[in-house]
Enzyme design. Sequence first.
Site, PDB file in Angstrom:
ATOM      1  N   SER A  40       0.828  -1.197   0.000  1.00 35.89           N
ATOM      2  CA  SER A  40       0.000   0.000   0.000  1.00 35.89           C
ATOM      3  C   SER A  40       0.856   1.238   0.000  1.00 35.89           C
ATOM      4  O   SER A  40       2.030   1.210   0.292  1.00 35.89           O
ATOM      5  CB  SER A  40      -0.900   0.040   1.230  1.00 35.89           C
ATOM      6  OG  SER A  40      -0.134   0.315   2.368  1.00 35.89           O
TER       7      SER A  40
ATOM      8  N   GLY B  56      10.092   3.373  -4.275  1.00 31.47           N
ATOM      9  CA  GLY B  56       8.922   4.010  -4.861  1.00 31.47           C
ATOM     10  C   GLY B  56       7.656   3.902  -4.032  1.00 31.47           C
ATOM     11  O   GLY B  56       6.730   4.682  -4.226  1.00 31.47           O
ATOM     12  N   ASP B  57       7.589   2.946  -3.126  1.00 32.65           N
ATOM     13  CA  ASP B  57       6.455   2.806  -2.195  1.00 32.65           C
ATOM     14  C   ASP B  57       7.003   2.204  -0.911  1.00 32.65           C
ATOM     15  O   ASP B  57       6.691   1.076  -0.537  1.00 32.65           O
ATOM     16  CB  ASP B  57       5.377   1.917  -2.795  1.00 32.65           C
ATOM     17  CG  ASP B  57       4.088   1.919  -1.966  1.00 32.65           C
ATOM     18  OD1 ASP B  57       4.056   2.606  -0.921  1.00 32.65           O
ATOM     19  OD2 ASP B  57       3.133   1.229  -2.349  1.00 32.65           O
ATOM     20  N   PRO B  58       7.846   2.968  -0.190  1.00 33.36           N
ATOM     21  CA  PRO B  58       8.653   2.404   0.887  1.00 33.36           C
ATOM     22  C   PRO B  58       7.946   2.338   2.238  1.00 33.36           C
ATOM     23  O   PRO B  58       8.590   2.394   3.281  1.00 33.36           O
ATOM     24  CB  PRO B  58       9.831   3.379   0.954  1.00 33.36           C
ATOM     25  CG  PRO B  58       9.186   4.710   0.645  1.00 33.36           C
ATOM     26  CD  PRO B  58       8.131   4.403  -0.403  1.00 33.36           C
TER      27      PRO B  58
ATOM     28  N   ASN C   6       5.416  -2.774   3.171  1.00 35.42           N
ATOM     29  CA  ASN C   6       6.144  -3.330   2.036  1.00 35.42           C
ATOM     30  C   ASN C   6       7.537  -3.847   2.369  1.00 35.42           C
ATOM     31  O   ASN C   6       8.281  -4.220   1.474  1.00 35.42           O
ATOM     32  CB  ASN C   6       6.229  -2.281   0.920  1.00 35.42           C
ATOM     33  CG  ASN C   6       4.867  -1.990   0.346  1.00 35.42           C
ATOM     34  OD1 ASN C   6       3.962  -2.803   0.440  1.00 35.42           O
ATOM     35  ND2 ASN C   6       4.702  -0.817  -0.237  1.00 35.42           N
TER      36      ASN C   6
END
Length: 274
Positions: free
Chosen positions: A2, A199-201, A205
């Site tokens: 997310s 990019g979505d750290p 994740n």
Amino acid sequence: MSNRAADVSPGGPPGLAGPPGGDVRVPRAVVDLAGGEQVVPVWRNELGGLTFRLGAGRFVKWVARGTQGLDLAAEAERLRWAAPFAAVPRVLESGRDDDGTWLVTAALPGESAVRWTHDPRTAARALGEGLARLHAALPVAHCPFRWAVEDRVSRAGQRLAAGHGPEAWFPEHRHLSPEDALALLAQPPAPVRTVVCHGDPCVPNTLLAADGSVVGVVDLGSLGVADPWADLAVAAWSTEWNFGPGYAREVYAAYGTAPDEERIAYYRLLWDLT
């Protein structure tokens, strides 16, 4: 998993990602991909994309046809590129039909750091250590993907034009008018250096072993070359959404840097608007 985790503090914007609640319709393609194995919905992202666990060894992401901002083919390409250098999910297959698109990956060991509410300090430090390892491992000179500020600022302008205004932002940015926000984004700080960013750290994740060590990262659909603070600022911010205040500095310390308030403020605003 997310862009923003489900356990965000009160007052956050609507549309947060998290485990899906209630009944979830399993798309026909996912049923077919399962081949008789158990199908368990595990995540719904901000744009409505779904992730399912198939049996014990696979995950499938599914996105409805026409959904903007979720490109599973681009994610598959990035995963294949990153796989020789870092612990990321192995792409098994991808495809599309009239209802949507899907991406099937092999499961990685460990569990999401978002589940470490019993030990948030360890999770926060793992987030910083994992980013440091990822940034060191992925070769900038050979990366074909960008996560460039100018591209993201352009997207912010498009979203504002489409009605994504202050009411949908995090509370710390709602005092800004759209014009003021874009003016701030038009003056990015010079990069301290460039790395291949996740990019979505966000917290969900990063995957942790039982001892709290990092075993892998997931959701690399926005992977690309950028200033490391584009990742760091948001990774540390996400600890507040999932664990509450007080853990951001653990991320920076584990990464091996001191907080850079100018870049933190800039990249958090850019994240919020994109």
